[in-house]
Design a protein around this motif. Structure first.
Motif, PDB file in Angstrom:
ATOM      1  N   GLU A 216      47.825 -18.627 -24.085  1.00  0.00           N
ATOM      2  CA  GLU A 216      47.152 -17.897 -25.260  1.00  0.00           C
ATOM      3  C   GLU A 216      48.018 -18.934 -26.223  1.00  0.00           C
ATOM      4  O   GLU A 216      48.506 -18.301 -26.673  1.00  0.00           O
ATOM      5  CB  GLU A 216      47.035 -16.531 -25.836  1.00  0.00           C
ATOM      6  CG  GLU A 216      45.698 -16.399 -25.244  1.00  0.00           C
ATOM      7  CD  GLU A 216      45.668 -14.914 -25.330  1.00  0.00           C
ATOM      8  OE1 GLU A 216      47.107 -14.037 -25.891  1.00  0.00           O
ATOM      9  OE2 GLU A 216      44.665 -14.349 -24.275  1.00  0.00           O
TER      10      GLU A 216
ATOM     11  N   ASN B 265      42.782 -18.419 -24.849  1.00  0.00           N
ATOM     12  CA  ASN B 265      42.030 -17.451 -25.688  1.00  0.00           C
ATOM     13  C   ASN B 265      40.603 -17.311 -25.689  1.00  0.00           C
ATOM     14  O   ASN B 265      39.768 -18.182 -25.725  1.00  0.00           O
ATOM     15  CB  ASN B 265      42.856 -17.090 -27.097  1.00  0.00           C
ATOM     16  CG  ASN B 265      42.271 -15.768 -27.419  1.00  0.00           C
ATOM     17  OD1 ASN B 265      41.936 -14.748 -26.374  1.00  0.00           O
ATOM     18  ND2 ASN B 265      42.546 -15.392 -28.571  1.00  0.00           N
ATOM     19  N   TRP B 266      39.656 -16.232 -25.939  1.00  0.00           N
ATOM     20  CA  TRP B 266      38.306 -16.367 -25.678  1.00  0.00           C
ATOM     21  C   TRP B 266      38.047 -16.878 -26.967  1.00  0.00           C
ATOM     22  O   TRP B 266      36.930 -17.529 -26.504  1.00  0.00           O
ATOM     23  CB  TRP B 266      37.669 -14.931 -26.273  1.00  0.00           C
ATOM     24  CG  TRP B 266      37.836 -14.064 -27.166  1.00  0.00           C
ATOM     25  CD1 TRP B 266      39.547 -13.746 -28.269  1.00  0.00           C
ATOM     26  CD2 TRP B 266      37.177 -14.472 -28.260  1.00  0.00           C
ATOM     27  NE1 TRP B 266      38.825 -13.299 -29.117  1.00  0.00           N
ATOM     28  CE2 TRP B 266      38.324 -13.601 -30.188  1.00  0.00           C
ATOM     29  CE3 TRP B 266      35.510 -14.465 -28.544  1.00  0.00           C
ATOM     30  CZ2 TRP B 266      36.970 -12.922 -31.338  1.00  0.00           C
ATOM     31  CZ3 TRP B 266      35.484 -14.794 -29.894  1.00  0.00           C
ATOM     32  CH2 TRP B 266      35.989 -13.722 -31.371  1.00  0.00           C
TER      33      TRP B 266
ATOM     34  N   TYR C  39      39.138 -21.442 -26.166  1.00  0.00           N
ATOM     35  CA  TYR C  39      38.437 -22.335 -24.955  1.00  0.00           C
ATOM     36  C   TYR C  39      38.241 -23.725 -25.080  1.00  0.00           C
ATOM     37  O   TYR C  39      38.043 -24.730 -24.153  1.00  0.00           O
ATOM     38  CB  TYR C  39      37.844 -21.484 -24.397  1.00  0.00           C
ATOM     39  CG  TYR C  39      36.441 -20.922 -24.309  1.00  0.00           C
ATOM     40  CD1 TYR C  39      36.034 -21.964 -23.330  1.00  0.00           C
ATOM     41  CD2 TYR C  39      36.489 -20.426 -25.174  1.00  0.00           C
ATOM     42  CE1 TYR C  39      34.274 -21.215 -23.716  1.00  0.00           C
ATOM     43  CE2 TYR C  39      34.504 -20.161 -25.313  1.00  0.00           C
ATOM     44  CZ  TYR C  39      34.212 -21.057 -24.816  1.00  0.00           C
ATOM     45  OH  TYR C  39      32.326 -20.578 -25.232  1.00  0.00           O
ATOM     46  N   ASP C  40      37.341 -23.718 -26.164  1.00  0.00           N
ATOM     47  CA  ASP C  40      36.509 -24.833 -26.164  1.00  0.00           C
ATOM     48  C   ASP C  40      36.891 -25.759 -26.782  1.00  0.00           C
ATOM     49  O   ASP C  40      36.040 -26.543 -27.135  1.00  0.00           O
ATOM     50  CB  ASP C  40      35.104 -24.109 -27.380  1.00  0.00           C
ATOM     51  CG  ASP C  40      35.206 -23.748 -28.726  1.00  0.00           C
ATOM     52  OD1 ASP C  40      36.500 -22.523 -28.670  1.00  0.00           O
ATOM     53  OD2 ASP C  40      34.063 -23.521 -28.904  1.00  0.00           O
TER      54      ASP C  40
ATOM     55  N   TRP D 263      41.181 -29.984 -20.398  1.00  0.00           N
ATOM     56  CA  TRP D 263      40.681 -29.219 -19.572  1.00  0.00           C
ATOM     57  C   TRP D 263      40.377 -30.118 -18.243  1.00  0.00           C
ATOM     58  O   TRP D 263      40.874 -30.187 -16.581  1.00  0.00           O
ATOM     59  CB  TRP D 263      39.208 -28.939 -19.126  1.00  0.00           C
ATOM     60  CG  TRP D 263      39.348 -27.352 -20.012  1.00  0.00           C
ATOM     61  CD1 TRP D 263      39.111 -27.382 -21.195  1.00  0.00           C
ATOM     62  CD2 TRP D 263      39.896 -26.831 -20.150  1.00  0.00           C
ATOM     63  NE1 TRP D 263      38.778 -25.690 -22.225  1.00  0.00           N
ATOM     64  CE2 TRP D 263      39.839 -25.193 -21.326  1.00  0.00           C
ATOM     65  CE3 TRP D 263      41.168 -25.606 -19.027  1.00  0.00           C
ATOM     66  CZ2 TRP D 263      40.542 -23.849 -21.344  1.00  0.00           C
ATOM     67  CZ3 TRP D 263      41.902 -24.892 -19.535  1.00  0.00           C
ATOM     68  CH2 TRP D 263      41.567 -23.634 -19.804  1.00  0.00           C
TER      69      TRP D 263
ATOM     70  N   ILE E 173      39.770 -18.804 -19.115  1.00  0.00           N
ATOM     71  CA  ILE E 173      39.752 -18.449 -20.064  1.00  0.00           C
ATOM     72  C   ILE E 173      40.548 -16.288 -19.734  1.00  0.00           C
ATOM     73  O   ILE E 173      39.932 -15.833 -19.195  1.00  0.00           O
ATOM     74  CB  ILE E 173      38.120 -17.914 -19.966  1.00  0.00           C
ATOM     75  CG1 ILE E 173      37.426 -19.479 -20.523  1.00  0.00           C
ATOM     76  CG2 ILE E 173      37.696 -17.219 -21.679  1.00  0.00           C
ATOM     77  CD1 ILE E 173      36.215 -19.083 -20.544  1.00  0.00           C
TER      78      ILE E 173
ATOM     79  N   ALA F 124      39.090 -13.654 -21.210  1.00  0.00           N
ATOM     80  CA  ALA F 124      37.855 -13.261 -21.835  1.00  0.00           C
ATOM     81  C   ALA F 124      37.418 -12.268 -23.187  1.00  0.00           C
ATOM     82  O   ALA F 124      36.830 -10.814 -22.309  1.00  0.00           O
ATOM     83  CB  ALA F 124      37.169 -13.044 -20.305  1.00  0.00           C
TER      84      ALA F 124
ATOM     85  N   ILE G  58      29.701 -21.234 -21.935  1.00  0.00           N
ATOM     86  CA  ILE G  58      31.265 -21.270 -21.254  1.00  0.00           C
ATOM     87  C   ILE G  58      30.256 -22.065 -19.615  1.00  0.00           C
ATOM     88  O   ILE G  58      31.234 -23.057 -19.320  1.00  0.00           O
ATOM     89  CB  ILE G  58      31.252 -19.982 -20.674  1.00  0.00           C
ATOM     90  CG1 ILE G  58      32.083 -19.185 -21.745  1.00  0.00           C
ATOM     91  CG2 ILE G  58      32.139 -19.825 -19.355  1.00  0.00           C
ATOM     92  CD1 ILE G  58      32.339 -17.639 -20.960  1.00  0.00           C
TER      93      ILE G  58
ATOM     94  N   VAL H 142      35.184 -21.887 -13.205  1.00  0.00           N
ATOM     95  CA  VAL H 142      35.832 -21.387 -14.800  1.00  0.00           C
ATOM     96  C   VAL H 142      36.308 -19.399 -13.666  1.00  0.00           C
ATOM     97  O   VAL H 142      35.725 -19.413 -12.701  1.00  0.00           O
ATOM     98  CB  VAL H 142      34.411 -20.993 -15.617  1.00  0.00           C
ATOM     99  CG1 VAL H 142      35.199 -19.589 -16.531  1.00  0.00           C
ATOM    100  CG2 VAL H 142      33.890 -21.164 -16.508  1.00  0.00           C
TER     101      VAL H 142
END
Length: 335
Positions: free
Chosen positions: A154, A186-187, A190-191, A196, A204, A206, A232, A243
């Protein structure tokens, strides 16, 4: 899609016989003042966990400070390299695998995602300090042959402001550590995590908001998961990576799924049913997916008999009905 299927072959949820296949059924094993003993591990084994996240800590004075203090005599035993290694070796002797997950604590409990320097000089100091911190534990992870290392938890502002540094850092980590890598985003981060492709798992934490109900049902919670789950799953396919939920958990309190990330000391009424329902829903939604590798329950204290209980509204499932939910689901995904 053919390549994606090959990549995730080891994580497929059912064999031809219909038996559930192995997932990472983990606990976040909280660092303590003391050495871990066999009796502490026995309680983890009883819930059929097959992995544990070990979390040595570094400390930063505030969100503008570039210096990470770690591996000192002033820290709790489990927060140091020596302590983490002792935890890991006993877990391994009991057949559990380990994710080494070094974490940062910022003074006053400030959120690590807000860590941001005010000058280029301070950014460079932070980069050097973090490299020393993470490489120390990457070397330890290699020594104990831990199969998974989490390179950060995070740290959204740090990642966003210094993307080139993180790409270089990943290469340096791989030069000393031969296992798999992830990062605990962090939720709501992540995007946007930019690297990655350089890692082995999309990690993640979650804590997604799922329901505003006081005691949401399992069905309501599963419906709340659907839009998040779709995003996700799409990312997993686009990045061609499995994941892992580097943390997942819910407090045993009213409205537990409204803002699951809350760690404040509020006195919200204990609600054991809400916690159990939330655990059931996440297992139902994710553990049967071939792109999903498993996850680590937040959180598990080594002194099991003195942890959690029916009057506790915190995250731990220990000595609560949620513990039995975890046990039953983890048992279904043994080898």
């Amino acid at each position: 899609m053919k390549n994606l299927g090959l990549l995730f072959l080891c994580a497929l949820q059912f064999s031809c016989s219909g038996k559930a296949q192995k997932k990472i059924n983990g606990v976040s094993f909280v660092a303590s003042r003391e050495e871990v003993a066999q009796s502490h591990i026995d309680e983890v084994v009883k819930i059929y966990a097959n992995s544990a996240a070990i979390m040595p800590f570094g400390f930063i004075r505030d969100i503008t400070s570039p210096q990470i203090i770690f591996d000192t005599e002033r820290q709790w035993f489990g927060e140091t390299r020596k302590g983490a290694k002792q935890y890991i070796e006993l877990l391994q002797r009991n057949g559990l695998e380990v994710m080494v997950k070094p974490q940062i604590w910022i003074g006053g409990g400030q959120f690590t995602g807000t860590l941001k320097m005010e000058s280029e000089d301070h950014w460079l100091q932070l980069e050097d300090s973090y490299k020393c911190f993470i490489l120390n534990y990457a070397e330890m992870a290699e020594e104990v042959k831990a199969p998974l290392l989490c390179i950060g938890t995070e740290l959204e502002n740090f990642v966003k402001n210094r993307p080139t540094y993180w790409e270089r850092l990943i290469k340096e980590i791989r030069s000393v550590y031969s296992g798999k890598l992830t990062y605990a985003a962090n939720w709501d981060e992540y995007d946007r995590t930019p690297f990655w492709e350089k890692l082995d798992y999309i990690g993640i934490d979650a804590y997604f908001p799922l329901s505003e109900a006081k005691t949401p049902t399992v069905n309501e919670l599963q419906l709340g998961w659907r839009p998040w789950k779709d995003k996700i799953a799409t990312l997993a396919k686009v990045k061609n990576k499995p994941v892992v939920f580097t943390e997942f958990g819910y407090r045993s309190m009213n409205f537990t799924a409204k803002k699951p990330w809350l760690v404040d000391r509020n006195e919200e009424e204990v609600n054991l049913v809400a916690q159990s329902n939330a655990k059931t829903a996440i297992f139902n939604e994710f553990w049967n997916e071939d792109w999903f590798a498993g996850g680590y329950v937040w959180k598990w204290f080594i002194q099991h008999q003195n942890s959690g209980g029916e009057l506790d509204n915190r995250f731990t499932p220990q000595n609560k009905p949620a513990q039995e939910v975890i046990k039953n689901h983890y048992k279904a995904y043994l080898d």
